[in-house]
Scaffold this motif. Structure first.
Motif, short mmCIF file in Angstrom:
data_model
loop_
_atom_site.label_atom_id
_atom_site.label_comp_id
_atom_site.label_asym_id
_atom_site.label_seq_id
_atom_site.Cartn_x
_atom_site.Cartn_y
_atom_site.Cartn_z
N TRP A 71 48.21 1.76 -137.57
CA TRP A 71 49.28 1.60 -136.59
C TRP A 71 49.98 2.94 -136.34
O TRP A 71 50.25 3.30 -135.19
CB TRP A 71 50.29 0.55 -137.03
N ILE A 72 50.26 3.68 -137.41
CA ILE A 72 50.95 4.96 -137.26
C ILE A 72 50.10 5.93 -136.44
O ILE A 72 50.62 6.61 -135.55
CB ILE A 72 51.30 5.56 -138.65
N PHE A 73 48.81 6.00 -136.70
CA PHE A 73 47.95 6.89 -135.92
C PHE A 73 47.82 6.45 -134.47
O PHE A 73 47.81 7.27 -133.56
CB PHE A 73 46.57 7.05 -136.59
N GLU A 74 47.73 5.14 -134.22
CA GLU A 74 47.69 4.66 -132.84
C GLU A 74 48.99 4.96 -132.12
O GLU A 74 48.99 5.35 -130.96
CB GLU A 74 47.41 3.16 -132.83
N GLU A 75 50.11 4.79 -132.80
CA GLU A 75 51.41 5.09 -132.23
C GLU A 75 51.53 6.58 -131.88
O GLU A 75 52.01 6.94 -130.81
CB GLU A 75 52.52 4.68 -133.21
#
Length: 80
Positions: A71-75
């Protein structure tokens, strides 16, 4: 008198009783994310949480951490 507003995570990942809360922190270099992990359980009628995990919780911890990482990388890629 000013009331202090409760800070909330920007995202949560939960699998079973294991939860990762993702927090956004503004820095001079942009947003940085931190993650806190907890295990939720019921004590009588009251829900509580703990940062201690048993042997059988660890596979869920690994999966929740992996999903939080994704999620952090997609964000980060969606805001670039």
């Amino acid at each position: 008198m000013a009331t202090k507003q409760k800070t909330r995570p920007v995202h949560e990942v939960r699998l079973g009783v294991v939860k990762a809360a993702i927090w956004a922190n503004e820095t001079d270099n942009g947003v940085r994310h931190n993650v806190t992990l907890s295990r939720i359980y019921k004590d009588g009628d009251e829900w509580k949480d703990s940062t201690s995990f048993g042997r059988d919780d660890l596979p869920l911890v690994a999966k929740v951490v992996d999903k939080a990482h994704d999620w952090i990388f997609e964000e980060a890629s969606s805001t670039s």
